[in-house]
Design an enzyme around this catalytic site. Structure first.
Site, PDB file in Angstrom:
ATOM      1  N   LYS A 197      36.013  42.679  58.226  1.00  0.00           N
ATOM      2  CA  LYS A 197      37.340  42.530  57.610  1.00  0.00           C
ATOM      3  C   LYS A 197      38.407  43.016  58.587  1.00  0.00           C
ATOM      4  O   LYS A 197      39.005  44.082  58.436  1.00  0.00           O
ATOM      5  CB  LYS A 197      37.409  43.268  56.263  1.00  0.00           C
ATOM      6  CG  LYS A 197      38.529  42.743  55.371  1.00  0.00           C
ATOM      7  CD  LYS A 197      38.321  43.127  53.934  1.00  0.00           C
ATOM      8  CE  LYS A 197      39.495  42.783  53.033  1.00  0.00           C
ATOM      9  NZ  LYS A 197      39.880  41.383  52.983  1.00  0.00           N
ATOM     10  N   TYR A 215      40.758  46.439  57.712  1.00  0.00           N
ATOM     11  CA  TYR A 215      41.491  46.775  56.488  1.00  0.00           C
ATOM     12  C   TYR A 215      40.618  46.546  55.269  1.00  0.00           C
ATOM     13  O   TYR A 215      39.559  45.930  55.346  1.00  0.00           O
ATOM     14  CB  TYR A 215      42.803  45.990  56.391  1.00  0.00           C
ATOM     15  CG  TYR A 215      42.649  44.547  55.954  1.00  0.00           C
ATOM     16  CD1 TYR A 215      42.106  43.590  56.808  1.00  0.00           C
ATOM     17  CD2 TYR A 215      43.057  44.134  54.689  1.00  0.00           C
ATOM     18  CE1 TYR A 215      41.975  42.279  56.400  1.00  0.00           C
ATOM     19  CE2 TYR A 215      42.931  42.815  54.287  1.00  0.00           C
ATOM     20  CZ  TYR A 215      42.388  41.888  55.140  1.00  0.00           C
ATOM     21  OH  TYR A 215      42.253  40.588  54.740  1.00  0.00           O
TER      22      TYR A 215
HETATM   23  N1  PDD Z   1      41.183  39.279  50.843  1.00  0.00           N
HETATM   24  N2  PDD Z   1      37.392  36.083  52.013  1.00  0.00           N
HETATM   25  C1  PDD Z   1      38.476  36.448  52.723  1.00  0.00           C
HETATM   26  C2  PDD Z   1      38.758  35.757  54.016  1.00  0.00           C
HETATM   27  C3  PDD Z   1      39.323  37.471  52.228  1.00  0.00           C
HETATM   28  O1  PDD Z   1      40.400  37.844  52.945  1.00  0.00           O
HETATM   29  C4  PDD Z   1      39.030  38.074  50.983  1.00  0.00           C
HETATM   30  C5  PDD Z   1      39.860  39.187  50.412  1.00  0.00           C
HETATM   31  C6  PDD Z   1      37.894  37.644  50.286  1.00  0.00           C
HETATM   32  C7  PDD Z   1      37.495  38.238  48.976  1.00  0.00           C
HETATM   33  O2  PDD Z   1      36.945  39.510  49.147  1.00  0.00           O
HETATM   34  P1  PDD Z   1      37.029  40.625  48.006  1.00  0.00           P
HETATM   35  O3  PDD Z   1      36.453  40.028  46.773  1.00  0.00           O
HETATM   36  O4  PDD Z   1      36.205  41.709  48.543  1.00  0.00           O
HETATM   37  O5  PDD Z   1      38.490  40.978  47.838  1.00  0.00           O
HETATM   38  C8  PDD Z   1      37.094  36.657  50.841  1.00  0.00           C
HETATM   39  C9  PDD Z   1      41.991  40.404  50.429  1.00  0.00           C
HETATM   40  C10 PDD Z   1      42.186  40.505  48.956  1.00  0.00           C
HETATM   41  C11 PDD Z   1      43.290  40.370  51.206  1.00  0.00           C
HETATM   42  O6  PDD Z   1      43.206  40.070  52.382  1.00  0.00           O
HETATM   43  O7  PDD Z   1      44.344  40.683  50.663  1.00  0.00           O
END
Ligand code: PDD
Length: 283
Positions: free
Chosen positions: A148, A33
């Protein structure tokens, strides 16, 4: 206006969008995702999110059903159809629908593609004014956290621990060092004005907001060090914050009940948040 979502080539009312129970995302969390923010009706850091989506899919052998231009066209249409000017767009691709069997299904199984928007206050978030409290929890995840994946059970449990403790986020800890937040990247500003965050590896997600903030550090007159942050060092930090597509730059004012710095959002963190928002608005 009723909520419109995207499923496998069609824009549908939310109630009509159905995924079969044999979808491998549902049975195995076999999918990827992404989340991009929307402010002023526009997508933030979107090219980088789409590049990470492509990389994550490649790492687990799912064909990316769209190129970046194709994704962006769909995202833009979905955002417009829902009239969202501030919030998030969520994208998910699973390995598709097949009889339950652990190994990949035979060639020709089409990935399932889902997208939806969430209207949400991102800019004038009251938490950014008060500052967030966090707790540390054990990092229970697998060894490929750079992907992710929709397999988020450890993060769900971490966030629930945070919710039960009445705080906003959980920072996950492995071997005495913070890996990252349950849905964010962890940063501290040390007492000698160095911005510290963990170096990229398979131990954490390469945050898109993280990368943008590191590029802005020089403008805030901060030196950057990418290295491990021990829990003890985090407690003693001058400032702390976390970043994500939904939180942007979120000041941390308390870790495990200990006040950070002055116990309110620090000036360097506030500056980085302003710089990030300004850069996001410029596109
Ligand atoms: N989450 N680390 C983890 C484990 C995350 O799930 C996320 C983002 C980040 C930050 O990544 P970014 O700056 O690319 O959003 C770091 C998203 C926002 C979510 O799961 O909703």
């Amino acid at each position: 206006m009723s909520r419109i979502v995207y499923l496998n080539g069609a824009f549908l009312p939310f109630e009509e969008a159905r995924v079969p129970i044999m979808d491998r995302g549902f049975l195995f969390a076999d999918g990827i995702y992404e989340v991009s923010a929307i402010i002023d009706g526009k997508l933030v850091d979107n090219a980088a999110h789409l590049a990470r989506l492509d990389r994550s899919l490649g790492e687990i052998g799912i064909r990316n059903p769209h190129d970046a231009a194709g994704w962006e066209k769909l995202q833009t249409e979905l955002v417009a159809r829902n009239g969202v000017t501030e919030g998030l767009v969520y994208m998910q691709v699973t390995r598709g629908v097949a009889e339950r069997d652990f190994a990949f299904p035979k060639a020709g199984t089409e990935p399932t593609v889902v997208m939806f928007t969430q209207a949400k206050t991102v800019l004038a978030n009251p938490l950014a004014e008060s500052g967030a409290r966090v707790i540390t929890v054990e990092d229970l995840r697998w060894k490929r956290r750079d992907i992710k994946s929709v397999a988020l059970l450890a993060q769900v449990l971490a966030k629930q621990q945070a919710a039960e403790a009445g705080v906003a986020e959980a920072w996950m800890v492995e071997d005495g060092a913070v890996t990252e937040g349950s849905s964010s990247t962890a940063f501290i500003v040390s007492r000698d004005r160095v911005l510290v965050t963990r170096p990229l590896s398979t131990a954490l997600l390469p945050g898109i907001t993280r990368a943008s903030v590191l590029k802005l550090a020089a403008e805030a007159d901060l030196r950057v060090e990418e290295r491990l942050i021990s829990v003890a060092e985090a407690y003693e930090a001058q400032e702390a914050f976390y970043t994500s597509a939904s939180a942007f730059v979120m000041p941390v004012v308390e870790i495990d009940g200990r006040s950070i710095g002055e116990g309110r959002p620090g000036p360097l963190t506030r500056r980085l948040r302003e710089l990030y928002i300004a850069a996001a608005r410029q596109g």
